[in-house]
Design a protein around this motif. Structure first.
Motif: not given
Length: 331
Positions: A213-221, A263-266
């Motif tokens: 239920d939160q951000l993880t490495e999977a979402d980044v990838r 995220f978007g700010d990068t």
């Protein structure tokens, strides 16, 4: 062509420098604030993972960041964004120099992201899947207060499973389409990619994030591919069954992440487009960079809050982007 012949698909060379920076220094590289420099490029999806994770975890003071420009020649990525074209910390013009400082006869491609040992000037590793995981697990003493757990132990097996097929079918799937050398190879790659995107559309319809239920490495990838889909992969790589903004669940999910600090700010869309359309002259011989698409939709409400979830778990979002690391705003 012989009956039954199948054109070989695009294969990414994944033999990277395997050294890791760890607390126990088992590869000879101890975790040490100020010793290492992350060399990345905002244009590159593999490097963008490290840029995002560094910011989410608040590692800016522990690991400095050098950014290459969006284009490179056959020799190397270059520091053409810096005054005089020289990295101000490493004192080099080309990332190749850091590779050669450690491996004088390094025979492979000069890739980003790379971690460079500042005292010696030599590259430590370019093994991008492990770079972010080690940021998450080995550098915990330097994480900011409120940093999220992007690779929590109780979800690790699920994250690994998702990462495995997302890498094969989506992250690398777009390249399989773009660099297909024969029609049959392209057709197969196209079908395979969109089958995976349909699978993600279904998975994310009832959950805000890929795992837990939160951000993880999977979402980044996954994010670093989705954010490039309409500006680059749809046209340049011929991944054109539909645009991302025509897949309602994935489009809302991508906007949710884009609007989350870290995220978007990068993301620098101009550098992303310049890289692909200028460097890949075998695909785009003219080097013309398209003006579109319209990017304003990335800032529209996404409505994903209704699915619940807490982006940073028990933590908090990162603070403002550090001076000198800002990206141009959309519009």
């Amino acid at each position: 062509m012989a009956k039954g012949y199948v054109e070989p698909e695009y294969q990414r060379d994944t033999r990277y420098i395997p050294d890791r920076i760890t607390r126990d220094a088992r590869d000879g590289w101890p975790v040490e604030a100020g010793r290492y420099r992350l060399v990345a490029a905002r244009a590159c999806p593999w490097a963008s993972r490290a840029i995002i994770v560094r910011r989410l975890l608040g590692l800016e003071d522990a690991i400095s960041q050098g950014l290459c420009g969006p284009t490179h020649d056959p020799r190397s990525w270059t520091f053409d964004l810096d005054p005089g074209g020289v990295d101000p910390v490493l004192g080099i013009e080309r990332l190749q120099q850091a590779y050669f400082a450690r491996f004088p006869d390094y025979p492979k491609g000069i890739t980003v992201p790379a971690i460079v040992d500042v005292p010696s000037g030599g590259v430590v590793t370019n093994d991008f899947p492990w770079i972010t995981i080690d940021f998450e697990l080995e550098w915990t003493q330097f994480h900011r207060e409120g940093a999220p757990q992007l690779y929590p132990e109780h979800l690790r097996a699920q994250i690994d499973e998702v990462n495995s097929w997302v890498y094969t079918e989506v992250n690398n799937g777009v390249y399989r389409c773009g660099f297909a050398g024969k029609q049959a190879s392209y057709d197969a790659a196209y079908d395979r990619l969109f089958a995976a995107l349909d699978r993600l559309e279904e998975r994310l319809a009832t959950r805000r994030y890929l795992v837990g239920d939160q951000l993880t490495e999977a979402d980044v990838r996954l994010f670093t591919t989705l954010v490039r889909f309409d500006p680059v992969y749809h046209g340049h790589f011929k991944c054109n069954r539909n645009t991302l903004d025509e897949m309602p669940v994935l489009w809302a999910y991508a906007r949710d992440l884009f609007q989350t600090p870290g995220f978007g700010d990068t993301v620098d869309f101009s550098q992303i487009k310049t890289h692909y359309y200028v460097v890949h002259r075998d695909i785009n011989p003219t080097g013309i960079v398209p003006k579109g698409p319209d990017l304003s939709g990335w800032l529209e409400p996404h409505g994903r809050e209704e699915l619940g979830g807490r982006p940073f778990g028990d933590g908090a979002p990162p603070g403002p982007v550090r001076p000198g690391e800002e990206v141009p705003p959309i519009g």
